[in-house]
Design an enzyme around this catalytic site. Sequence first.
Site, mmCIF file in Angstrom:
data_model
loop_
_atom_site.group_PDB
_atom_site.id
_atom_site.type_symbol
_atom_site.label_atom_id
_atom_site.label_comp_id
_atom_site.label_asym_id
_atom_site.label_seq_id
_atom_site.Cartn_x
_atom_site.Cartn_y
_atom_site.Cartn_z
ATOM 1 N N ILE A 1 0.892 -1.163 0.000
ATOM 2 C CA ILE A 1 0.000 0.000 0.000
ATOM 3 C C ILE A 1 0.927 1.208 0.000
ATOM 4 O O ILE A 1 1.634 1.464 0.981
ATOM 5 C CB ILE A 1 -0.944 0.016 1.226
ATOM 6 N N HIS A 2 0.974 1.915 -1.118
ATOM 7 C CA HIS A 2 1.922 3.010 -1.324
ATOM 8 C C HIS A 2 1.145 4.323 -1.323
ATOM 9 O O HIS A 2 0.385 4.596 -2.252
ATOM 10 C CB HIS A 2 2.649 2.808 -2.658
ATOM 11 N N VAL A 3 1.336 5.153 -0.309
ATOM 12 C CA VAL A 3 0.564 6.385 -0.161
ATOM 13 C C VAL A 3 1.229 7.526 -0.926
ATOM 14 O O VAL A 3 2.282 8.025 -0.543
ATOM 15 C CB VAL A 3 0.391 6.758 1.328
#
Length: 168
Positions: free
Chosen positions: A87-89
């Site tokens: 999960i890359h913000v």
Amino acid sequence: MLKKLFGFGKDQEKITEEVIYSPADGSVIDLTDVPDPVFSQKMMGEGIAVEPANGAIVSPAEGEVIQLFHTKHAVGIRTVSGIELLIHVGLETVNMNGEGFEAHVKEGDKVKIGDPLITCDLELIKEKASSTVIPIVIMNGEAVESLEPAGEKDAQKGTTKLLKIKVK
């Protein structure tokens, strides 16, 4: 005997299907529409993305935190079926060196769908990075037999289904 008592070994049923939920409130977008070729050309793997409406990021699946980047902009989770999710913000948020990010988990933590992972300052990301979009990428695609987008356009964190995965 011990294997039976503690729930592992041949007696444990393997999970072969899994649903990945949205890690954020916002709009669902196809991974190919993410404005970064590493994600849009699926160099890191198959997945989906969310354009967040706020900075609350939650776990999209039940599993274990296997990586929390020191800059707190990305987290890796191994789901109960063995799928490894990134999960890359935001995009180019690594350059913010953790500014505007607060982690609520650490490596080794067990998480359930909807558990808080990261809180971020979206306005600061808009100011200092190239995008706020959140790619959700399957890092071990070889473990996936099939992947089907749920077809949703509007996402609610922890409740909107994004992907249905069949595990090999």
